[in-house]
Design a protein around this motif. Structure first.
Motif, PDB file in Angstrom:
ATOM      1  N   GLY A  59      32.562  10.597   7.608  1.00 12.67           N
ATOM      2  CA  GLY A  59      31.800  10.914   9.167  1.00 12.67           C
ATOM      3  C   GLY A  59      31.412  12.085   9.342  1.00 12.67           C
ATOM      4  N   GLN A  60      31.800  13.264   8.968  1.00 11.26           N
ATOM      5  CA  GLN A  60      31.066  14.434   9.025  1.00 11.26           C
ATOM      6  C   GLN A  60      29.973  14.672   8.217  1.00 11.26           C
ATOM      7  OE1 GLN A  60      33.404  18.087   8.277  1.00 11.26           O
ATOM      8  NE2 GLN A  60      35.200  17.572   9.557  1.00 11.26           N
ATOM      9  N   LEU A  61      29.791  13.847   7.225  1.00 11.14           N
ATOM     10  CA  LEU A  61      28.471  13.922   6.826  1.00 11.14           C
ATOM     11  C   LEU A  61      27.476  13.052   7.072  1.00 11.14           C
ATOM     12  CD1 LEU A  61      29.697  13.462   2.719  1.00 11.14           C
ATOM     13  CD2 LEU A  61      27.986  15.229   3.679  1.00 11.14           C
ATOM     14  N   ARG A  62      27.860  12.176   7.711  1.00  8.44           N
ATOM     15  CA  ARG A  62      26.799  11.328   8.608  1.00  8.44           C
ATOM     16  C   ARG A  62      26.199  11.946   9.994  1.00  8.44           C
ATOM     17  NH1 ARG A  62      26.336   6.029   6.772  1.00  8.44           N
ATOM     18  NH2 ARG A  62      28.095   5.241   5.886  1.00  8.44           N
ATOM     19  N   ARG A  63      27.127  12.945  10.655  1.00  6.77           N
ATOM     20  CA  ARG A  63      26.871  13.681  11.696  1.00  6.77           C
ATOM     21  C   ARG A  63      25.803  14.783  11.015  1.00  6.77           C
ATOM     22  NH1 ARG A  63      29.239  14.559  16.097  1.00  6.77           N
ATOM     23  NH2 ARG A  63      27.462  15.710  16.676  1.00  6.77           N
ATOM     24  N   MET A  64      26.135  15.408   9.981  1.00  9.20           N
ATOM     25  CA  MET A  64      25.272  16.372   9.091  1.00  9.20           C
ATOM     26  C   MET A  64      23.901  15.690   8.969  1.00  9.20           C
ATOM     27  SD  MET A  64      26.728  19.214   9.716  1.00  9.20           S
ATOM     28  CE  MET A  64      25.344  20.075   8.776  1.00  9.20           C
ATOM     29  N   ALA A  65      23.910  14.415   8.308  1.00  3.20           N
ATOM     30  CA  ALA A  65      22.952  13.818   7.933  1.00  3.20           C
ATOM     31  C   ALA A  65      21.722  13.457   9.008  1.00  3.20           C
ATOM     32  CB  ALA A  65      22.923  12.491   7.320  1.00  3.20           C
ATOM     33  N   GLU A  66      22.261  13.475  10.396  1.00  5.25           N
ATOM     34  CA  GLU A  66      21.388  13.270  11.469  1.00  5.25           C
ATOM     35  C   GLU A  66      20.604  14.555  11.987  1.00  5.25           C
ATOM     36  OE1 GLU A  66      20.393  10.715  12.863  1.00  5.25           O
ATOM     37  OE2 GLU A  66      21.613   9.324  11.256  1.00  5.25           O
ATOM     38  N   LEU A  67      21.531  15.650  11.835  1.00  4.73           N
ATOM     39  CA  LEU A  67      21.002  17.014  11.832  1.00  4.73           C
ATOM     40  C   LEU A  67      19.923  17.002  11.058  1.00  4.73           C
ATOM     41  CD1 LEU A  67      24.013  19.213  12.759  1.00  4.73           C
ATOM     42  CD2 LEU A  67      22.322  18.028  14.337  1.00  4.73           C
ATOM     43  N   ALA A  68      20.032  16.934   9.622  1.00  7.48           N
ATOM     44  CA  ALA A  68      19.139  17.159   8.727  1.00  7.48           C
ATOM     45  C   ALA A  68      17.764  16.218   9.056  1.00  7.48           C
ATOM     46  CB  ALA A  68      19.500  16.642   7.376  1.00  7.48           C
ATOM     47  N   ARG A  69      17.904  15.062   9.512  1.00 13.05           N
ATOM     48  CA  ARG A  69      16.926  14.269   9.706  1.00 13.05           C
ATOM     49  C   ARG A  69      15.993  14.888  10.889  1.00 13.05           C
ATOM     50  NH1 ARG A  69      20.311   9.914   8.927  1.00 13.05           N
ATOM     51  NH2 ARG A  69      19.776   8.717   7.073  1.00 13.05           N
ATOM     52  N   ARG A  70      16.759  15.399  12.004  1.00 10.45           N
ATOM     53  CA  ARG A  70      16.000  15.979  13.098  1.00 10.45           C
ATOM     54  C   ARG A  70      15.216  17.583  12.754  1.00 10.45           C
ATOM     55  NH1 ARG A  70      20.886  16.308  17.225  1.00 10.45           N
ATOM     56  NH2 ARG A  70      21.643  13.999  17.321  1.00 10.45           N
ATOM     57  N   GLU A  71      15.717  17.967  11.238  1.00 17.32           N
ATOM     58  CA  GLU A  71      15.064  19.120  10.899  1.00 17.32           C
ATOM     59  C   GLU A  71      13.933  18.747  10.210  1.00 17.32           C
ATOM     60  OE1 GLU A  71      15.570  22.557  11.381  1.00 17.32           O
ATOM     61  OE2 GLU A  71      16.821  21.785  13.000  1.00 17.32           O
ATOM     62  N   GLY A  72      13.543  17.471  10.003  1.00 21.95           N
ATOM     63  CA  GLY A  72      12.426  16.966   9.101  1.00 21.95           C
ATOM     64  C   GLY A  72      12.608  16.457   7.726  1.00 21.95           C
ATOM     65  N   HIS A  73      13.706  16.478   7.361  1.00 23.30           N
ATOM     66  CA  HIS A  73      14.267  16.385   6.091  1.00 23.30           C
ATOM     67  C   HIS A  73      14.531  14.941   5.764  1.00 23.30           C
ATOM     68  CE1 HIS A  73      14.302  20.649   5.496  1.00 23.30           C
ATOM     69  NE2 HIS A  73      15.433  20.859   6.069  1.00 23.30           N
ATOM     70  N   GLN A  74      14.405  14.323   4.516  1.00 23.60           N
ATOM     71  CA  GLN A  74      14.480  13.111   4.312  1.00 23.60           C
ATOM     72  C   GLN A  74      16.066  12.815   3.643  1.00 23.60           C
ATOM     73  OE1 GLN A  74      12.154  10.550   4.608  1.00 23.60           O
ATOM     74  NE2 GLN A  74      10.747  12.007   5.126  1.00 23.60           N
ATOM     75  N   VAL A  75      16.700  11.885   4.081  1.00 23.86           N
ATOM     76  CA  VAL A  75      18.067  11.726   3.614  1.00 23.86           C
ATOM     77  C   VAL A  75      18.136  10.262   2.866  1.00 23.86           C
ATOM     78  CG1 VAL A  75      20.364  11.380   4.455  1.00 23.86           C
ATOM     79  CG2 VAL A  75      19.044  13.110   5.495  1.00 23.86           C
ATOM     80  N   ARG A  76      18.635  10.653   1.635  1.00 24.72           N
ATOM     81  CA  ARG A  76      19.182   9.472   0.891  1.00 24.72           C
ATOM     82  C   ARG A  76      20.565   9.442   0.492  1.00 24.72           C
ATOM     83  NH1 ARG A  76      15.851   7.368  -4.636  1.00 24.72           N
ATOM     84  NH2 ARG A  76      17.489   6.251  -5.373  1.00 24.72           N
ATOM     85  N   TRP A  77      21.240   8.224   1.238  1.00 23.14           N
ATOM     86  CA  TRP A  77      22.836   8.050   1.243  1.00 23.14           C
ATOM     87  C   TRP A  77      23.084   7.242  -0.096  1.00 23.14           C
ATOM     88  CZ3 TRP A  77      26.447   9.917   4.610  1.00 23.14           C
ATOM     89  CH2 TRP A  77      27.527   9.685   4.660  1.00 23.14           C
ATOM     90  N   GLU A  78      24.145   7.550  -0.914  1.00 21.27           N
ATOM     91  CA  GLU A  78      24.242   6.918  -2.036  1.00 21.27           C
ATOM     92  C   GLU A  78      25.812   6.736  -1.864  1.00 21.27           C
ATOM     93  OE1 GLU A  78      22.641   5.879  -4.716  1.00 21.27           O
ATOM     94  OE2 GLU A  78      20.621   6.522  -4.176  1.00 21.27           O
ATOM     95  N   GLU A  79      26.138   5.455  -2.038  1.00 19.52           N
ATOM     96  CA  GLU A  79      27.674   4.871  -2.227  1.00 19.52           C
ATOM     97  C   GLU A  79      27.863   5.183  -3.470  1.00 19.52           C
ATOM     98  OE1 GLU A  79      29.697   4.771  -0.041  1.00 19.52           O
ATOM     99  OE2 GLU A  79      28.263   4.110   1.571  1.00 19.52           O
ATOM    100  N   ALA A  80      28.246   6.732  -3.972  1.00 13.98           N
ATOM    101  CA  ALA A  80      28.226   6.951  -5.291  1.00 13.98           C
ATOM    102  C   ALA A  80      29.658   6.641  -5.822  1.00 13.98           C
ATOM    103  CB  ALA A  80      28.196   8.547  -5.333  1.00 13.98           C
ATOM    104  N   ARG A  81      30.530   6.368  -5.134  1.00 16.09           N
ATOM    105  CA  ARG A  81      31.954   6.321  -5.446  1.00 16.09           C
ATOM    106  C   ARG A  81      32.348   4.771  -5.067  1.00 16.09           C
ATOM    107  NH1 ARG A  81      31.236  11.282  -4.696  1.00 16.09           N
ATOM    108  NH2 ARG A  81      31.592  12.774  -6.141  1.00 16.09           N
ATOM    109  N   GLY A  82      31.453   3.822  -4.723  1.00 15.14           N
ATOM    110  CA  GLY A  82      31.790   2.686  -4.102  1.00 15.14           C
ATOM    111  C   GLY A  82      32.386   1.438  -4.966  1.00 15.14           C
ATOM    112  N   GLY A  83      32.859   1.654  -5.931  1.00 14.32           N
ATOM    113  CA  GLY A  83      33.210   0.703  -7.076  1.00 14.32           C
ATOM    114  C   GLY A  83      33.030   1.159  -8.470  1.00 14.32           C
TER     115      GLY A  83
END
Length: 361
Positions: A59-83
């Motif tokens: 949850g905190q990472l998703r909030r921080m990812a939104e802040l990163a997008r507002r700064e103009g950065h690209q965000v790539r979310w990886e379900e790195a531990r999803g199975g």
């Protein structure tokens, strides 16, 4: 945000990647934003979130990812531990960007995921941003040529997985050692006393945080900051709760900001036995405190925040006070390095008020 944003192209950015940043926690992502603000304005930054399974951290990472997008950065979310297949899919999907990137920014050089990714990249610029107090141990180990081991595990017997992964860890340590045209930078708010040869150290003063948030409204009471020392097996749970109760009573604390790794069972017991209001922050504490409201006194045990909060709250009237860890609180299984490391965290903190260990009986 899609589970595999990088794969769908929703936030994947251009095909050429100048800077790739790998983060696994909200604090790491915050410090990547601080680094970009201070030293790489306008850089083509693509943030890769190697998502954990813990709901609060996600949850905190998703909030921080939104802040990163507002700064103009690209965000790539990886379900790195999803199975079981997730690590293979993640590494496979990142191989191309890793080989094209000119700079790699990472928040946790102890992470096996990050160490594995370092074996793929040919980037000549490597940047390590803070992952809390672990950065202090990383710098010391790198300077001494030691194997990379988290401080609370140092001295423990190496398990089968450690032995299997040892060649990858050794390769990562070599990649993080400057050589030829390979440059290594450490961007940190932690005290660094033993700088590895050839490594550039830059100070993180939380200028992005102060520019985007606050100044906060300050309340009359005190707030407490939680720690995961019980969950990592360093401090006895009963002793910890007794210390929290004593500190809260002595200083008139009303709120307890939980660490994202603290267990629900411990927090429930803490609330019942101490009367403190347990708050689960949706952002790193540096942002929560800067946004306010925050107590005039912030009480903490040895942790990252005794270094970062004074920087985030500079210019305010908030006082950060840190309580020492009594050796009697340590568990039998705690690393032999634990007491010395925790004392070092407290002793090197600047602009904090130091409290003696309270009675935890």
């Amino acid at each position: 945000m899609s589970p595999r944003a990088g794969k769908t192209g929703q936030n994947a950015g251009p095909d050429t990647f100048d800077t790739l940043a790998f983060v696994e926690s909200p604090v790491q992502l915050l410090n990547v934003l601080e680094w970009a603000h201070a030293h790489a304005p306008g850089a083509g930054l693509t943030l890769v979130v190697l998502s954990p399974v813990d709901p609060m951290t996600r949850g905190q990472l998703r909030r921080m990812a939104e802040l990163a997008r507002r700064e103009g950065h690209q965000v790539r979310w990886e379900e790195a531990r999803g199975g079981a297949l997730a690590p293979f899919q993640t590494v496979g999907g990142l191989t191309g960007p890793l080989r094209r990137a000119r700079r790699i920014v990472m928040g946790d050089p102890f992470s096996r995921y990050v160490q594995l990714l370092l074996t793929i990249t040919s980037a000549r610029d490597l940047v390590v941003v803070d992952d809390g107090t672990a950065t202090m141990e990383f710098v010391t180990q790198l300077a001494r040529g030691e194997r990379l081991v988290r401080w609370h595990r140092k001295g423990a017997r190496r398990g089968p997985r450690d032995l299997v992964f040892a060649p990858v860890s050794s390769s990562a340590r070599r990649r993080l050692t400057p050589a030829g045209d390979r440059r290594v930078e450490i961007f940190s708010s932690m005290p660094i006393e033993e700088t590895p040869g050839g490594v550039t150290v830059r100070a993180n003063d939380f200028s992005w945080t102060r520019a985007r948030f606050g100044p906060p409204r300050i309340t009359r009471g005190a707030d407490m900051v939680g720690t995961s020392l019980v969950e990592t097996g360093v401090v006895d749970g009963d002793r910890y709760l007794a210390a929290v109760r004593s500190l809260a009573r002595t200083h008139g604390a009303l709120r307890y900001f939980a660490h994202r790794r603290e267990s629900a069972e411990k927090l429930h017991r803490l609330a019942v036995e101490t009367g403190l209001e347990v708050v689960r922050p949706d952002l790193p504490l540096e942002l929560i405190a800067r946004r306010g409201p925050i107590g005039r006194t912030v009480l903490s045990f040895p942790s990252t925040v005794v270094h970062t909060l004074p920087l985030a709250l500079v210019g305010t009237e908030v006082r950060v006070a840190v309580c020492d860890i009594d050796p009697a609180w340590l568990t039998r299984t705690a690393s032999p390095r634990a007491q010395g490391f925790l004392d070092g965290v407290t002793g090197t903190a600047r602009d904090v008020h130091r409290l003696q260990a309270v009675q935890a009986v």
